[in-house]
Design a protein around this motif. Structure first.
Motif, PDB file in Angstrom:
ATOM      1  N   CYS A 116      40.931  41.126  35.334  1.00 38.06           N
ATOM      2  CA  CYS A 116      40.362  39.460  35.657  1.00 38.06           C
ATOM      3  C   CYS A 116      40.801  39.557  34.396  1.00 38.06           C
ATOM      4  O   CYS A 116      40.615  39.473  32.971  1.00 38.06           O
ATOM      5  N   MET A 117      40.968  37.928  33.972  1.00 36.98           N
ATOM      6  CA  MET A 117      41.565  36.279  33.168  1.00 36.98           C
ATOM      7  C   MET A 117      39.852  36.239  32.967  1.00 36.98           C
ATOM      8  O   MET A 117      38.941  35.875  33.494  1.00 36.98           O
ATOM      9  N   PHE A 160      44.406  35.512  38.094  1.00 40.50           N
ATOM     10  CA  PHE A 160      43.791  36.528  37.717  1.00 40.50           C
ATOM     11  C   PHE A 160      42.154  36.291  37.543  1.00 40.50           C
ATOM     12  O   PHE A 160      41.800  36.999  36.616  1.00 40.50           O
ATOM     13  N   TRP A 161      42.138  34.508  37.479  1.00 44.28           N
ATOM     14  CA  TRP A 161      40.677  34.058  37.669  1.00 44.28           C
ATOM     15  C   TRP A 161      39.735  34.625  38.397  1.00 44.28           C
ATOM     16  O   TRP A 161      39.822  34.320  39.711  1.00 44.28           O
ATOM     17  N   PRO A 162      38.413  34.782  38.280  1.00 38.58           N
ATOM     18  CA  PRO A 162      37.453  35.524  38.920  1.00 38.58           C
ATOM     19  C   PRO A 162      36.521  33.962  39.227  1.00 38.58           C
ATOM     20  O   PRO A 162      35.215  34.013  39.334  1.00 38.58           O
ATOM     21  N   CYS A 163      37.539  32.785  39.269  1.00 36.22           N
ATOM     22  CA  CYS A 163      36.619  31.498  39.794  1.00 36.22           C
ATOM     23  C   CYS A 163      37.050  30.268  40.413  1.00 36.22           C
ATOM     24  O   CYS A 163      37.728  29.638  40.185  1.00 36.22           O
ATOM     25  N   ALA A 164      37.252  30.767  42.099  1.00 36.07           N
ATOM     26  CA  ALA A 164      38.069  30.355  43.023  1.00 36.07           C
ATOM     27  C   ALA A 164      37.733  29.033  42.934  1.00 36.07           C
ATOM     28  O   ALA A 164      39.226  27.966  42.556  1.00 36.07           O
ATOM     29  N   GLU A 165      36.464  27.983  42.460  1.00 38.82           N
ATOM     30  CA  GLU A 165      36.542  26.824  42.773  1.00 38.82           C
ATOM     31  C   GLU A 165      37.773  26.112  41.079  1.00 38.82           C
ATOM     32  O   GLU A 165      37.874  24.915  41.029  1.00 38.82           O
ATOM     33  N   ILE A 194      48.741  35.545  31.091  1.00 34.70           N
ATOM     34  CA  ILE A 194      48.533  35.397  32.543  1.00 34.70           C
ATOM     35  C   ILE A 194      48.964  37.178  33.447  1.00 34.70           C
ATOM     36  O   ILE A 194      48.154  36.951  34.713  1.00 34.70           O
ATOM     37  N   ARG A 195      50.558  37.177  32.909  1.00 36.40           N
ATOM     38  CA  ARG A 195      50.195  38.479  33.257  1.00 36.40           C
ATOM     39  C   ARG A 195      49.648  39.680  33.118  1.00 36.40           C
ATOM     40  O   ARG A 195      50.165  40.800  33.344  1.00 36.40           O
ATOM     41  N   ALA A 196      49.302  38.993  31.989  1.00 32.60           N
ATOM     42  CA  ALA A 196      48.450  40.697  31.618  1.00 32.60           C
ATOM     43  C   ALA A 196      46.839  41.504  32.214  1.00 32.60           C
ATOM     44  O   ALA A 196      46.868  42.395  31.333  1.00 32.60           O
ATOM     45  N   THR A 197      46.987  40.909  32.880  1.00 32.63           N
ATOM     46  CA  THR A 197      45.711  41.591  33.371  1.00 32.63           C
ATOM     47  C   THR A 197      46.429  42.870  33.953  1.00 32.63           C
ATOM     48  O   THR A 197      45.364  43.561  33.564  1.00 32.63           O
ATOM     49  N   CYS A 241      46.714  45.021  31.399  1.00 30.93           N
ATOM     50  CA  CYS A 241      45.307  45.989  30.974  1.00 30.93           C
ATOM     51  C   CYS A 241      44.816  46.773  31.451  1.00 30.93           C
ATOM     52  O   CYS A 241      44.111  48.119  31.025  1.00 30.93           O
ATOM     53  N   GLU A 242      44.377  46.525  33.189  1.00 28.24           N
ATOM     54  CA  GLU A 242      44.589  47.839  33.710  1.00 28.24           C
ATOM     55  C   GLU A 242      45.689  49.099  33.549  1.00 28.24           C
ATOM     56  O   GLU A 242      44.049  49.907  33.393  1.00 28.24           O
ATOM     57  N   ALA A 243      46.564  48.654  33.390  1.00 26.40           N
ATOM     58  CA  ALA A 243      47.537  49.758  33.359  1.00 26.40           C
ATOM     59  C   ALA A 243      46.941  50.720  32.185  1.00 26.40           C
ATOM     60  O   ALA A 243      46.583  52.242  32.322  1.00 26.40           O
ATOM     61  N   MET A 244      46.788  50.569  31.261  1.00 31.47           N
ATOM     62  CA  MET A 244      46.446  50.571  29.785  1.00 31.47           C
ATOM     63  C   MET A 244      45.148  51.704  29.890  1.00 31.47           C
ATOM     64  O   MET A 244      44.462  52.815  29.243  1.00 31.47           O
ATOM     65  N   LEU A 245      44.087  51.158  30.390  1.00 29.96           N
ATOM     66  CA  LEU A 245      43.189  51.280  31.043  1.00 29.96           C
ATOM     67  C   LEU A 245      42.837  52.752  31.964  1.00 29.96           C
ATOM     68  O   LEU A 245      42.002  53.714  31.482  1.00 29.96           O
TER      69      LEU A 245
END
Lengths: 369, 369, 369, 369
Positions: free
Chosen positions: C153-154, C176-181, C323-326, C329-333
């Motif tokens: 997430c961002m 990919f923001w972890p806070c909807a509000e 913004i598109r990086a999430t 980063c998951e992929a590399m992990l």
């Protein structure tokens, strides 16, 4: 590029007449019992000074374990092995420093690096192979635990070939020769050669029994490809064969192909490798060693200024480097196999669980290997 | 392990009858002019369907350059080459899917992976070598700019050896045979072999002229060691020799060692390599190819359930895979040399500035190579 | 050096506006089910054109599987994936070819190679990361079978940080923001930024749950070391943290050390890695992305002749590349973890059999990860 | 994986309390003058026992050169360096053998290997970094000959940051602190910390001046990617930044991008690297060190049987491992740079001859770096 192997990595260092030679064996699994005395047997087999047929260097070749072993067991961290050079005789090589011996790496090192360590051949000395033999002691231990055994013998010296192939004879003579009745003949042959000041080539075979099918990686990590590189990295090697090798050139396909039956293969022309992957048969590799280039026979050469000089090598040198090569070829075979075994476990460690193997697998691979 | 090379790295992918085969050539210097049509000549030399003596696959082998070339010049980024498989004939191989052909990688792949792509040999097909030839077109261009040329020929097929070694004859016949007067004889020989449904082995030689002294890295990156691995990675190869190779076994040291004079070496038993490093002489490597294992002659084999079956291969197959091997051996030689050249420049790029080379260097290496 | 990984190796090729981009995934175990449609989800997550907040490239990013998969299952041979570039708009970049954009790799490529492909950033474009995401789809599948899940997430954009960390919110918004509000606030922020022609940086976190203890290799193949290299290889990345990262600098040891109890660790400041080896806790890595350098705001720059010019980038560009990086980063992990898992199995595949593990192992690693 | 580097390869071996630690530096160009005394300065800078602020190990750290140097000059063959462990105090660690210290690699090694060398942390001890510093002495020499200098300093300890950045102050205090007037304050801070039995983190910066544009390799051999891996491989490191690092997250693109003028760059937010390739500006990397986990403060932990125990570390330990980290960070920077320089020379060694570089190149890179 003083490292080989992909998961099991051997890095060697040291010059023939520097303070020490050593190696680092990295990637070794934990839990293998290793003691300093484990190295003695194979190092003695390759040792100089063993008989009058090899050069007169007298060293104990005592291996010190510097790391990677705790309470007698490998820990998974890099294992460093060190052997001090104690019998260096640098004076023997004083004159040779400014000359190039024909057929020796003197010249190519000089051209590459603009400098070289002339003492005893420096880095290009076969002394470096001591560490390969030492590292392979650990590999052989690991392989034996998995039912894989490695052995070797000499199969030609000059134009002499064995009349019989009797493995039980090999360790009973200084040539690793598989025919006991020829040993006296070889002794005389080598004595005459040594007196003449000349040298001769040899051919050595190394085999591995018990290798399961599946070790090896297409396309550029083929088991035979890595064996070829490993053997060719040994000093004085000029050729490598797998299975029937160059004899395959004149064979028909109907003869060469090894027929499979439920009881096993009916022949082993392939040397136990198809498509770069082990078949379960005996792995077989043969290696050609050129005659030593350092001779007491004078020869015209050049010095570092480009002037013509007479080159005579007065230090100790083997009349046939191939004599001591059998344990070295075994070592390279063992190290390559263990590296491939680890890689196979990594990629295909759960193949057995996922996919049915051929029915009767054990019989097939067991019968003729 | 579908990558080889250390600085110049070739990664190949693709199966014989999948959608495409391709390669990525990484580490290539910028500034080399490359056009799609540059690949045609060498690909035609290795192409199937060229004569009646090789198998009947009919494809254009058109190379598409996907990356790494901008406005006709390499940029230093990875060069991807793609060839679509257009003539796949999957039906030919339907029956073979459940069987193991004796002498073929079918069996070892199955044992390793628990699965395999049976169409046309899948990954183990010699089709993969197309990309090596393509990648080497770029390497050859770079080498030629530095005065290094690579060529090859066939030196034995079955038990036939050339009566003459005439380089000018090589490209004039489908066998890359260096003796024009034997070509008709070889044609008859191959026709008879093809009719019989059998196959035969071959020996191929590749040489490089103009290689300066100093390329190659002791101990495990030796030029000859990497050549051995490169050649052994080619399908059906069972042996590799450098220079005199296995003939060295029966030679005396006084014969084998190549004498240096101010005008050059007087012989080249070493094949241009000492201590793993080029000497400035011609680099020479010979390769043994086994006879094809896929024959029209029936043979007893096993299926994947371990039952005995009659195996007959009905698809197109070469009666001698060695016929098309000459460009492939050249390719591997070129790729290894370029990789070593780059590594040499990295480590020793300023040796010339720092250290005096041997006087008369040019004459020495120029005269006899 | 367009390859990463040791046993699981990813080689990518292709330029932003060349004919295609692609990758070769080598070393993948056999038996993994893969279909072309498996790639759609993650590629859509990273795709350009997804929202008004990212640049306007409109391509399907359709993945063609060229090799390594037979009848829907991986075979153990290299898997080549290809994506054609269909929306290239080369004209947008015509003017930029002779200029250097401040903060862009234009200049450093030019200095290194003496040439460059100026179309859309050529090789330095973030388009290359598409293939990492594609390759990681396969890695994620393999990991999930072993209970390992990867997500991201961002965690910061400009100076905005999440008020809550709610994983369930992440996939519901384009950031990919972890806070909807906060999403509406971010939408306005990005709209204003895009209008201004400027850009801003971002911070992204990727985590892996279910990683067993023992993955990672001291000393130079540490899990955190390879994660750092993997993340830093992504375009625009300027920093990498494991666990508490730079916050550790101001921590006391008595606070930082994660206490172990029979029920698990009481905290995870370490980010799941000690001594380069996984502990069984959640693996956590954070990545800093710099603001895009290609802006509509004019800036003084240089052309290739060294003259001062005004540089304005008129093509499509993201105001925040993070913004598109999430998914990247998951992929590399995922790719690093799978490579390490294979290496661990190779070296320590039989540790469990040989040596007793800590009692209560499952509880320890299960409780708090 | 105890080796790093691609052309310049460092392999280290040895445990904290084993017989010796050592390294092999392979791929080093010939012709570099090296003497045993060259290592003293940097080893003293990182040495334990230097001040009361670091742990009390008292060893000379005498480096023995075992190979690769002849008559005081590197020969191009592998350079082995050996340091005997003389002050081992194994008794200090007897109790810890059966326990896991929270925050220490004890636990992860045990889980991975099923065994570990508990004496002084074994392989996971920071003692291993001694060899990196030694190897880098050679790299620094080579770099200086090319105008590249490497230096470092501490930039944060706990929550203390330098009030001034004065390079001339750095070598005058035991903290490598760039502000002389704060040293007394730091001394008190560390004394209090040591008395409390606790520890604290630190931040270290390393920079390189004089690096020409063009070093580094896209995509997976990026200069910043390799620096990140190199730094993260140091004990206790939890974060790495290039240039502005995590501060970039909150920056606008119009601020971050470094403007180029004919007289040089106007800023260096990028830390001298764009697209993974050096720009000619100062290379700048920052590293976060966590607080030591071995504390005199008791903590709840587990023993190898999973039982809860009180863990107290009684041996010598630094209250801030970051204090000795500056020379280590410098070492890793130097080693990565030299490896990249060699690779650049290999691939692009003739770019200058083939392609015009930007006019005014020297001014641009010279002005602001």
């Amino acid at each position: 590029m003083n490292t080989f192997g992909h998961l099991l990595r051997v890095t060697t260092f040291g010059e023939s007449h520097g303070p020490a030679i050593g190696c680092v064996l990295d990637g070794c699994p934990p839990g293998i019992a290793i003691a300093p005395e484990d190295f003695a047997h194979d190092l003695a087999r390759r040792a100089t000074g063993k008989t009058r047929h090899t050069s007169a260097r007298h060293e104990a070749d005592e291996v010190e374990i510097l790391s990677g072993v705790y309470e007698g067991v490998t820990t998974g961290t890099p294992i460093a092995l060190l052997i001090r050079n104690t019998d260096q005789r640098s004076k023997d090589y004083a004159k040779i420093a400014a000359q190039f011996r024909p057929g020796h790496a003197d010249y190519s090192y000089w051209q590459k690096y603009g400098t070289r360590d002339p003492r005893g051949g420096g880095r290009s000395s076969a002394r470096e192979t001591t560490l390969r033999v030492a590292a392979a002691v650990i590999a052989k231990k690991w392989l034996v635990q998995r039912g894989v055994t490695v052995r070797g013998c000499m199969t030609q010296i000059g134009d002499v070939v064995p009349r019989l192939h009797d493995w039980s004879a090999v360790e009973g003579n200084p040539f690793f020769w598989p025919c006991a009745e020829q040993v006296a003949e070889l002794e005389s042959y080598m004595d005459a050669l040594r007196k003449s000041g000349d040298s001769v080539g040899a051919k050595v075979m190394a085999v591995a029994d018990g290798v399961p099918p599946g070790w090896g990686e297409p396309i550029y990590g083929k088991l035979d490809g890595e064996l070829a590189a490993a053997m060719m990295s040994i000093n004085a090697v000029k050729g490598v064969e797998i299975g029937d090798g160059f004899a395959s050139v004149a064979q028909l396909g109907s003869v060469h192909r090894d027929v499979m039956t439920p009881d096993g293969f009916l022949s082993n022309h392939a040397g136990g490798i198809l498509g770069g992957i082990s078949t379960g048969q005996q792995i077989s590799v043969s290696v050609a060693f050129k005659p030593t280039s350092s001779l007491r026979l004078p020869v015209q050469g050049l010095d570092v200024d480009g002037h013509v000089v007479d080159v005579v090598t007065t230090g100790r040198h083997d009349p046939c480097v191939g004599i001591r090569a059998t344990p070295i070829c075994e070592a390279m075979l063992a190290l390559v196999l263990m590296d491939q075994a680890l890689r196979h476990r990594a990629q295909c460690g759960d193949v057995g669980e996922m996919s049915p193997r051929i029915a009767g697998n054990i019989n097939i691979t067991g019968a003729k290997r």
